[in-house]
Design an enzyme around this catalytic site. Structure first.
Site, PDB file in Angstrom:
ATOM      1  N   ARG A  15       0.850  -1.186   0.000  1.00  0.00           N
ATOM      2  CA  ARG A  15       0.000   0.000   0.000  1.00  0.00           C
ATOM      3  C   ARG A  15       0.886   1.237   0.000  1.00  0.00           C
ATOM      4  O   ARG A  15       2.031   1.183   0.463  1.00  0.00           O
ATOM      5  CB  ARG A  15      -0.823  -0.026   1.295  1.00  0.00           C
ATOM      6  CG  ARG A  15      -2.149   0.642   1.262  1.00  0.00           C
ATOM      7  CD  ARG A  15      -3.119   0.023   2.253  1.00  0.00           C
ATOM      8  NE  ARG A  15      -2.710  -0.074   3.627  1.00  0.00           N
ATOM      9  CZ  ARG A  15      -2.752   0.925   4.515  1.00  0.00           C
ATOM     10  NH1 ARG A  15      -3.135   2.116   4.153  1.00  0.00           N
ATOM     11  NH2 ARG A  15      -2.411   0.708   5.773  1.00  0.00           N
ATOM     12  N   GLY A  16       0.362   2.355  -0.510  1.00  0.00           N
ATOM     13  CA  GLY A  16       1.051   3.642  -0.388  1.00  0.00           C
ATOM     14  C   GLY A  16       2.430   3.645  -1.026  1.00  0.00           C
ATOM     15  O   GLY A  16       2.646   3.099  -2.113  1.00  0.00           O
ATOM     16  N   GLY A  64       5.358   1.717   8.410  1.00  0.00           N
ATOM     17  CA  GLY A  64       5.347   2.748   9.449  1.00  0.00           C
ATOM     18  C   GLY A  64       3.929   3.146   9.787  1.00  0.00           C
ATOM     19  O   GLY A  64       2.997   2.972   8.992  1.00  0.00           O
ATOM     20  N   GLN A 120       8.039  17.598  14.613  1.00  0.00           N
ATOM     21  CA  GLN A 120       6.700  18.037  14.220  1.00  0.00           C
ATOM     22  C   GLN A 120       5.783  18.028  15.429  1.00  0.00           C
ATOM     23  O   GLN A 120       5.756  17.056  16.190  1.00  0.00           O
ATOM     24  CB  GLN A 120       6.143  17.103  13.122  1.00  0.00           C
ATOM     25  CG  GLN A 120       4.723  17.367  12.706  1.00  0.00           C
ATOM     26  CD  GLN A 120       4.525  18.759  12.105  1.00  0.00           C
ATOM     27  OE1 GLN A 120       5.401  19.303  11.447  1.00  0.00           O
ATOM     28  NE2 GLN A 120       3.388  19.364  12.374  1.00  0.00           N
ATOM     29  N   GLY A 160       2.874  17.340  17.733  1.00  0.00           N
ATOM     30  CA  GLY A 160       1.943  16.207  17.776  1.00  0.00           C
ATOM     31  C   GLY A 160       2.597  14.885  17.425  1.00  0.00           C
ATOM     32  O   GLY A 160       1.925  13.859  17.326  1.00  0.00           O
ATOM     33  N   GLN A 161       3.918  14.914  17.228  1.00  0.00           N
ATOM     34  CA  GLN A 161       4.580  13.684  16.778  1.00  0.00           C
ATOM     35  C   GLN A 161       5.897  13.422  17.511  1.00  0.00           C
ATOM     36  O   GLN A 161       6.890  13.053  16.874  1.00  0.00           O
ATOM     37  CB  GLN A 161       4.847  13.754  15.269  1.00  0.00           C
ATOM     38  CG  GLN A 161       3.592  13.700  14.407  1.00  0.00           C
ATOM     39  CD  GLN A 161       3.892  13.385  12.957  1.00  0.00           C
ATOM     40  OE1 GLN A 161       4.921  13.799  12.424  1.00  0.00           O
ATOM     41  NE2 GLN A 161       2.994  12.664  12.297  1.00  0.00           N
ATOM     42  N   TYR A 211       6.678   9.751  16.703  1.00  0.00           N
ATOM     43  CA  TYR A 211       7.058   9.519  15.305  1.00  0.00           C
ATOM     44  C   TYR A 211       8.394  10.209  14.982  1.00  0.00           C
ATOM     45  O   TYR A 211       9.276   9.619  14.346  1.00  0.00           O
ATOM     46  CB  TYR A 211       5.931  10.064  14.426  1.00  0.00           C
ATOM     47  CG  TYR A 211       6.057   9.809  12.938  1.00  0.00           C
ATOM     48  CD1 TYR A 211       5.725   8.575  12.387  1.00  0.00           C
ATOM     49  CD2 TYR A 211       6.466  10.823  12.069  1.00  0.00           C
ATOM     50  CE1 TYR A 211       5.809   8.364  11.016  1.00  0.00           C
ATOM     51  CE2 TYR A 211       6.553  10.614  10.706  1.00  0.00           C
ATOM     52  CZ  TYR A 211       6.219   9.383  10.175  1.00  0.00           C
ATOM     53  OH  TYR A 211       6.301   9.174   8.813  1.00  0.00           O
TER      54      TYR A 211
HETATM   55  P1  NDP Z   1       0.494   3.795   4.543  1.00  0.00           P
HETATM   56  O1  NDP Z   1      -0.236   3.998   5.830  1.00  0.00           O
HETATM   57  O2  NDP Z   1      -0.178   4.170   3.272  1.00  0.00           O
HETATM   58  O3  NDP Z   1       0.969   2.260   4.440  1.00  0.00           O
HETATM   59  C1  NDP Z   1       1.641   1.694   5.517  1.00  0.00           C
HETATM   60  C2  NDP Z   1       2.100   0.306   5.155  1.00  0.00           C
HETATM   61  O4  NDP Z   1       2.799  -0.239   6.299  1.00  0.00           O
HETATM   62  C3  NDP Z   1       0.946  -0.629   4.883  1.00  0.00           C
HETATM   63  O5  NDP Z   1       1.334  -1.562   3.886  1.00  0.00           O
HETATM   64  C4  NDP Z   1       0.752  -1.355   6.217  1.00  0.00           C
HETATM   65  O6  NDP Z   1       0.177  -2.649   6.084  1.00  0.00           O
HETATM   66  C5  NDP Z   1       2.205  -1.473   6.673  1.00  0.00           C
HETATM   67  N1  NDP Z   1       2.317  -1.669   8.112  1.00  0.00           N
HETATM   68  C6  NDP Z   1       1.913  -0.838   9.116  1.00  0.00           C
HETATM   69  N2  NDP Z   1       2.173  -1.402  10.310  1.00  0.00           N
HETATM   70  C7  NDP Z   1       2.766  -2.599  10.056  1.00  0.00           C
HETATM   71  C8  NDP Z   1       3.240  -3.668  10.865  1.00  0.00           C
HETATM   72  N3  NDP Z   1       3.196  -3.603  12.207  1.00  0.00           N
HETATM   73  N4  NDP Z   1       3.761  -4.757  10.262  1.00  0.00           N
HETATM   74  C9  NDP Z   1       3.816  -4.843   8.922  1.00  0.00           C
HETATM   75  N5  NDP Z   1       3.388  -3.870   8.089  1.00  0.00           N
HETATM   76  C10 NDP Z   1       2.860  -2.771   8.659  1.00  0.00           C
HETATM   77  O7  NDP Z   1       1.884   4.563   4.739  1.00  0.00           O
HETATM   78  P2  NDP Z   1       2.738   5.430   3.685  1.00  0.00           P
HETATM   79  O8  NDP Z   1       2.853   4.699   2.416  1.00  0.00           O
HETATM   80  O9  NDP Z   1       2.226   6.808   3.695  1.00  0.00           O
HETATM   81  O10 NDP Z   1       4.145   5.475   4.442  1.00  0.00           O
HETATM   82  C11 NDP Z   1       5.167   4.514   4.187  1.00  0.00           C
HETATM   83  C12 NDP Z   1       6.408   4.904   4.983  1.00  0.00           C
HETATM   84  O11 NDP Z   1       6.820   6.219   4.592  1.00  0.00           O
HETATM   85  C13 NDP Z   1       6.176   4.972   6.487  1.00  0.00           C
HETATM   86  O12 NDP Z   1       7.320   4.523   7.173  1.00  0.00           O
HETATM   87  C14 NDP Z   1       5.976   6.443   6.748  1.00  0.00           C
HETATM   88  O13 NDP Z   1       6.302   6.800   8.058  1.00  0.00           O
HETATM   89  C15 NDP Z   1       6.935   7.031   5.733  1.00  0.00           C
HETATM   90  N6  NDP Z   1       6.617   8.405   5.357  1.00  0.00           N
HETATM   91  C16 NDP Z   1       5.427   8.710   4.762  1.00  0.00           C
HETATM   92  C17 NDP Z   1       5.150  10.005   4.386  1.00  0.00           C
HETATM   93  C18 NDP Z   1       3.896  10.378   3.722  1.00  0.00           C
HETATM   94  O14 NDP Z   1       3.727  11.590   3.498  1.00  0.00           O
HETATM   95  N7  NDP Z   1       3.021   9.488   3.366  1.00  0.00           N
HETATM   96  C19 NDP Z   1       6.121  11.073   4.643  1.00  0.00           C
HETATM   97  C20 NDP Z   1       7.346  10.642   5.246  1.00  0.00           C
HETATM   98  C21 NDP Z   1       7.569   9.351   5.586  1.00  0.00           C
HETATM   99  P3  NDP Z   1      -1.426  -2.829   5.894  1.00  0.00           P
HETATM  100  O15 NDP Z   1      -1.735  -2.316   4.507  1.00  0.00           O
HETATM  101  O16 NDP Z   1      -1.665  -4.270   6.041  1.00  0.00           O
HETATM  102  O17 NDP Z   1      -2.075  -1.982   6.949  1.00  0.00           O
END
Ligand code: NDP
Length: 240
Positions: free
Chosen positions: A12-13, A83, A140, A142-143, A146
């Site tokens: 995802r993402g 994350g 940040q 609130g974080q 994080y």
């Molecule tokens: P999303 O919330 O869209 O996706 C998170 C992904 O991590 C999902 O695939 C989720 O699995 C998985 N995940 C969460 N917890 C666990 C766990 N305990 N074990 C295994 N998998 C887990 O996040 P983003 O794509 O937005 O973010 C990805 C990374 O980038 C993160 O580390 C985030 O902190 C970092 N980041 C994101 C930013 C942003 O603007 N989006 C900015 C800066 C950093 P499932 O789908 O099953 O829930």
């Protein structure tokens, strides 16, 4: 033989974009996820990639997950992308919010690096790519949880880079700015508008733009680069 890449939170993402990019680059990709079966189903169906469910914060679950994907081969490229956020100002933050974020965003990286580093050292090759955040660099509101976890990843990267350098293991960290994923879409609209106003390029980043950074760090062109922090934030926070 194609090298094996493990992408945590790879369904995802940003993670899904990384999975897709590395698969297109010719890696055999294993995408890990926590529990969203729909996203994992789409990922495996649309990208033809094997998806594995486990909690990256749980050491034993990581060990079992690595054992499962060993049928693809040993992990050559580890992308620690999974994350979560549990936002609250410190005077309202619960211990649970603190613990969950530290466990998933920082301890998980120890877990997976610890379980794969010996093999990388034995084979004299490895690429560890950690996904931190702009908010680990600048903090940040609130974080505190994080920001602490993501800043921790930068120190972790610098230390492990020195340990792995003579063994062909490079370790680098990417600090994305605000990227258009569900994590950011969860931010209230007004707050998000305010954030975009502070990004000099005038827009959110795209997951594919972070995937491009990962592709570079996983590939041969970055072999001389280790311990580096790669910032991709549209100019929102410029560091030396
Ligand atoms: P999303 O919330 O869209 O996706 C998170 C992904 O991590 C999902 O695939 C989720 O699995 C998985 N995940 C969460 N917890 C666990 C766990 N305990 N074990 C295994 N998998 C887990 O996040 P983003 O794509 O937005 O973010 C990805 C990374 O980038 C993160 O580390 C985030 O902190 C970092 N980041 C994101 C930013 C942003 O603007 N989006 C900015 C800066 C950093 P499932 O789908 O099953 O829930």
């Amino acid at each position: 033989m194609a090298k094996v890449a493990l992408v945590t939170g790879g369904t995802r993402g940003i993670g899904r974009a990384i999975t897709e990019r590395l698969a297109n680059d010719g890696f055999k990709v294993a995408a890990n996820y926590a529990g969203n079966e729909e996203a994992a189903g789409l990922c495996s169906q649309e990208l033809g990639v094997a998806c594995y469910k486990w909690d990256v914060g749980d050491y034993d679950a990581c060990a079992a997950g690595i054992a499962q994907i060993s049928k693809l081969g040993p992990v050559d490229v580890l992308v620690n992308n999974a994350g979560i956020t549990r936002d609250a100002t410190l005077h309202r933050m619960t211990r649970q919010q603190w613990d969950e974020v530290i466990r998933t965003d920082l301890t998980a990286v120890f877990n997976l690096c610890r379980l794969t580093i010996e093999g990388m050292r034995e084979r004299n090759f490895g690429r560890v790519i950690n996904i931190s955040s702009i908010n680990g660099q600048k903090g940040q509101v609130g974080q505190v949880n994080y920001s602490a976890a993501k800043a921790g990843l930068i120190g972790f990267t610098k230390a492990l880079a020195q340990e792995g350098a003579k063994k062909g293991v490079t370790v680098n960290v990417i600090c994305p700015g605000y990227i258009d994923t569900e994590m950011v879409q969860a931010v209230p609209e007004k707050v998000l508008e305010g954030i975009v106003a502070t990004i000099p390029v005038g827009r959110l980043g795209k997951a594919e733009e972070i995937a491009g950074c990962v592709s570079f760090l996983a590939g041969p062109d970055s072999a001389f680069m280790t311990g580096a922090t790669l910032t991709a934030n549209g100019g929102q926070y410029i560091t030396g």
